[in-house]
Design an enzyme around this catalytic site. Sequence first.
Site, mmCIF file in Angstrom:
data_model
loop_
_atom_site.group_PDB
_atom_site.id
_atom_site.type_symbol
_atom_site.label_atom_id
_atom_site.label_comp_id
_atom_site.label_asym_id
_atom_site.label_seq_id
_atom_site.Cartn_x
_atom_site.Cartn_y
_atom_site.Cartn_z
ATOM 1 N N HIS A 1 0.842 -1.199 0.000
ATOM 2 C CA HIS A 1 0.000 0.000 0.000
ATOM 3 C C HIS A 1 0.877 1.248 0.000
ATOM 4 O O HIS A 1 1.905 1.304 0.678
ATOM 5 C CB HIS A 1 -0.887 0.032 1.253
ATOM 6 C CG HIS A 1 -2.010 -0.952 1.218
ATOM 7 N ND1 HIS A 1 -3.179 -0.774 1.920
ATOM 8 C CD2 HIS A 1 -2.169 -2.132 0.551
ATOM 9 C CE1 HIS A 1 -3.993 -1.787 1.706
ATOM 10 N NE2 HIS A 1 -3.392 -2.630 0.882
ATOM 11 N N LYS B 1 -4.242 -11.767 4.684
ATOM 12 C CA LYS B 1 -3.990 -11.467 3.276
ATOM 13 C C LYS B 1 -2.734 -12.205 2.856
ATOM 14 O O LYS B 1 -1.659 -11.987 3.429
ATOM 15 C CB LYS B 1 -3.806 -9.944 3.115
ATOM 16 C CG LYS B 1 -3.372 -9.454 1.764
ATOM 17 C CD LYS B 1 -4.311 -9.783 0.626
ATOM 18 C CE LYS B 1 -5.745 -9.451 0.871
ATOM 19 N NZ LYS B 1 -6.680 -9.744 -0.186
ATOM 20 N N ASN C 1 -14.030 -12.410 -3.893
ATOM 21 C CA ASN C 1 -14.412 -11.042 -4.235
ATOM 22 C C ASN C 1 -13.740 -10.683 -5.555
ATOM 23 O O ASN C 1 -13.581 -9.530 -5.902
ATOM 24 C CB ASN C 1 -14.000 -10.036 -3.151
ATOM 25 C CG ASN C 1 -12.501 -9.952 -2.959
ATOM 26 O OD1 ASN C 1 -11.938 -10.680 -2.142
ATOM 27 N ND2 ASN C 1 -11.828 -9.076 -3.697
ATOM 28 N N LYS D 1 -8.671 -13.035 9.204
ATOM 29 C CA LYS D 1 -8.377 -13.264 7.786
ATOM 30 C C LYS D 1 -6.953 -12.791 7.525
ATOM 31 O O LYS D 1 -6.596 -11.669 7.914
ATOM 32 C CB LYS D 1 -9.344 -12.470 6.923
ATOM 33 C CG LYS D 1 -8.860 -12.228 5.491
ATOM 34 C CD LYS D 1 -9.924 -11.637 4.625
ATOM 35 C CE LYS D 1 -9.366 -11.073 3.334
ATOM 36 N NZ LYS D 1 -10.435 -10.646 2.418
ATOM 37 N N ASN E 1 -12.110 -2.827 1.099
ATOM 38 C CA ASN E 1 -10.882 -2.216 0.646
ATOM 39 C C ASN E 1 -10.584 -1.094 1.628
ATOM 40 O O ASN E 1 -11.402 -0.830 2.493
ATOM 41 C CB ASN E 1 -11.090 -1.671 -0.762
ATOM 42 C CG ASN E 1 -9.862 -1.934 -1.589
ATOM 43 O OD1 ASN E 1 -8.836 -1.334 -1.346
ATOM 44 N ND2 ASN E 1 -9.965 -2.843 -2.526
ATOM 45 N N THR F 1 -14.899 -3.502 -15.575
ATOM 46 C CA THR F 1 -15.666 -3.167 -16.767
ATOM 47 C C THR F 1 -16.236 -1.758 -16.579
ATOM 48 O O THR F 1 -16.253 -1.232 -15.464
ATOM 49 C CB THR F 1 -16.843 -4.136 -16.936
ATOM 50 O OG1 THR F 1 -17.666 -4.012 -15.775
ATOM 51 C CG2 THR F 1 -16.378 -5.576 -17.072
ATOM 52 N N ASN G 1 -5.478 -13.583 -3.179
ATOM 53 C CA ASN G 1 -5.896 -12.801 -4.361
ATOM 54 C C ASN G 1 -5.492 -13.472 -5.681
ATOM 55 O O ASN G 1 -4.908 -12.831 -6.574
ATOM 56 C CB ASN G 1 -5.329 -11.377 -4.314
ATOM 57 C CG ASN G 1 -6.120 -10.486 -3.365
ATOM 58 O OD1 ASN G 1 -5.577 -9.991 -2.380
ATOM 59 N ND2 ASN G 1 -7.400 -10.292 -3.637
ATOM 60 N N HIS H 1 -16.612 -8.104 1.565
ATOM 61 C CA HIS H 1 -15.248 -7.683 1.215
ATOM 62 C C HIS H 1 -15.011 -6.230 1.620
ATOM 63 O O HIS H 1 -15.957 -5.457 1.744
ATOM 64 C CB HIS H 1 -15.088 -7.822 -0.301
ATOM 65 C CG HIS H 1 -13.939 -7.087 -0.889
ATOM 66 N ND1 HIS H 1 -14.066 -5.848 -1.489
ATOM 67 C CD2 HIS H 1 -12.633 -7.397 -0.959
ATOM 68 C CE1 HIS H 1 -12.886 -5.454 -1.928
ATOM 69 N NE2 HIS H 1 -11.991 -6.369 -1.624
HETATM 70 O O1 GKR Z 1 -6.026 -3.850 0.649
HETATM 71 O O2 GKR Z 1 -4.322 -4.983 -0.090
HETATM 72 C C1 GKR Z 1 -5.539 -4.826 0.108
HETATM 73 C C2 GKR Z 1 -6.463 -5.933 -0.294
HETATM 74 O O3 GKR Z 1 -5.737 -6.932 -0.959
HETATM 75 C C3 GKR Z 1 -7.588 -5.433 -1.142
HETATM 76 O O4 GKR Z 1 -7.093 -4.662 -2.186
HETATM 77 C C4 GKR Z 1 -8.458 -6.535 -1.688
HETATM 78 O O5 GKR Z 1 -9.366 -5.997 -2.590
HETATM 79 O O6 GKR Z 1 -9.142 -6.829 0.591
HETATM 80 C C5 GKR Z 1 -9.302 -7.215 -0.676
HETATM 81 C C6 GKR Z 1 -9.562 -8.675 -0.828
HETATM 82 O O7 GKR Z 1 -10.154 -9.257 0.045
HETATM 83 O O8 GKR Z 1 -9.223 -9.242 -1.868
HETATM 84 MG MG MG Z 2 -10.326 -11.076 -1.180
#
Ligand code: GKR
Ligand code: MG
Length: 433
Positions: free
Chosen positions: A31, A202, A278, A200, A331, A110, A232, A329
């Site tokens: 980020h 990432k 998501n 959760k 952000n 899109t 992701n 989800h």
């Molecule tokens: O904030 O780095 C992030 C997340 O990876 C985000 O961009 C994702 O859209 O939180 C999100 C997710 O669950 O995939």
């Molecule tokens: Mg996700």
Amino acid sequence: MTAVRDLTVAEVRLTPILVADPPLLNTQGVHQPYTPRLIVEVVTADGTTGVGETYGDTKYLELARPFATRLVGRSVDDLNGLFRVADEVAVDASRTSGQVDVGGLRGVQTADKLRLSVVSAFEVACLDALGKALGLPVHALLGGKVRDTVEYSAYLFYKWAGHPEGVPCEKDDWGAALDPAGVVEQARRFTERYGFTSFKLKGGVFPPDEEIAAVRALAEAFPGRPLRLDPNGAWSVETSVRVADALADVLEYLEDPALGTPAMAEVAARTPVPLATNMCVTTFAEIKEAFTKDAVQVVLSDHHYWGGLRNTRELAAICRAFGVGVSMHSNTHLGISLAAMTHVASTVPNLHHACDSHYPWQSEDVLTERLTFENGSVRVSDAPGLGVELDRARLALLHERWLTDDGSLHDRDDEAAMRVADPAWSTPSVPRW
Ligand code: GKR
Ligand code: MG
């Protein structure tokens, strides 16, 4: 005699801002120190103001501006009309792609999805204004809450202690989390500060075995707690199945292990672990293929890109019909969005998983009072509208930051942020592992 209210939109204010963000790692990079958000204010002829929030990148701003102009003179209770307004707003073709990317971590981008993300902020602002005018909370306008609190999960990230040396930023006190011990320590802080009981992580940042070890460490530190891992789409089908097998006894669900509905369907056929997304189901058009192929067992709604709170409820109804679970989800977002998420979540009967929220990572907000988590949950407000109040001084400050930025932070770019630390970095092609 009841006073007659004039719900005609007299003015719309759009305020792009930059909000501090810690160095959270994901498969695309890290980020940036500040992330763009757009705050929308809709003012009715009788002086009621409603607020909304959405992505603030240039491509959203370019749509929000003509949208705002067209909204003036319409009524805030014409919520269906917002979609007609959206259809009238042209999307610059270079802002979209038929493939993965532009939105990257949020699935295929899109023109419709871009428009819906903009509609969502106006819909929330209109609902806020309407609720204030009628003296009703937003959840009542959506049919009424079915729960008094909405549960959120701790959203854990691999993280550097700070942004790269010399990069202007706000400091945070979370420390680094780059291995299983760091992830467990971060989770512990989340529980101490906010009382979260589900987690959760990432993923898609380190080789899968390291992420398996981190989830195992969480399972040991927090026995019996729901755990999720979300790379992701960074893994191949084979890797996804291997990770699912390795963590089958501890995962509540595995989120977007592989990219795209066909790959997710293959993984789903080979593991009993529920798959959530998501990324491959982010529009109504994508539902049919994913559900008929049984590619996903849980859809993460997000009122931003699904086009608002009422569309989120429609999505939940479709999921219910197909026996597919619903979660939420998130952000990077501020309190207006958290309030909107909480209102809609409180009205969805088949929401059986804690929602995601980035909010604890945001030390800044544009509200006079931050929303709080108690035992990992946010209490549903019964105050008129969203139940939040804009702090104009804070808003002005964060807008000033946006105005004085040279433009390099006006569009979120995790890959560029990573290149500051590692000039050779380019977002790996997927599957990465
Ligand atoms: O904030 O780095 C992030 C997340 O990876 C985000 O961009 C994702 O859209 O939180 C999100 C997710 O669950 O995939
Ligand atoms: Mg996700």
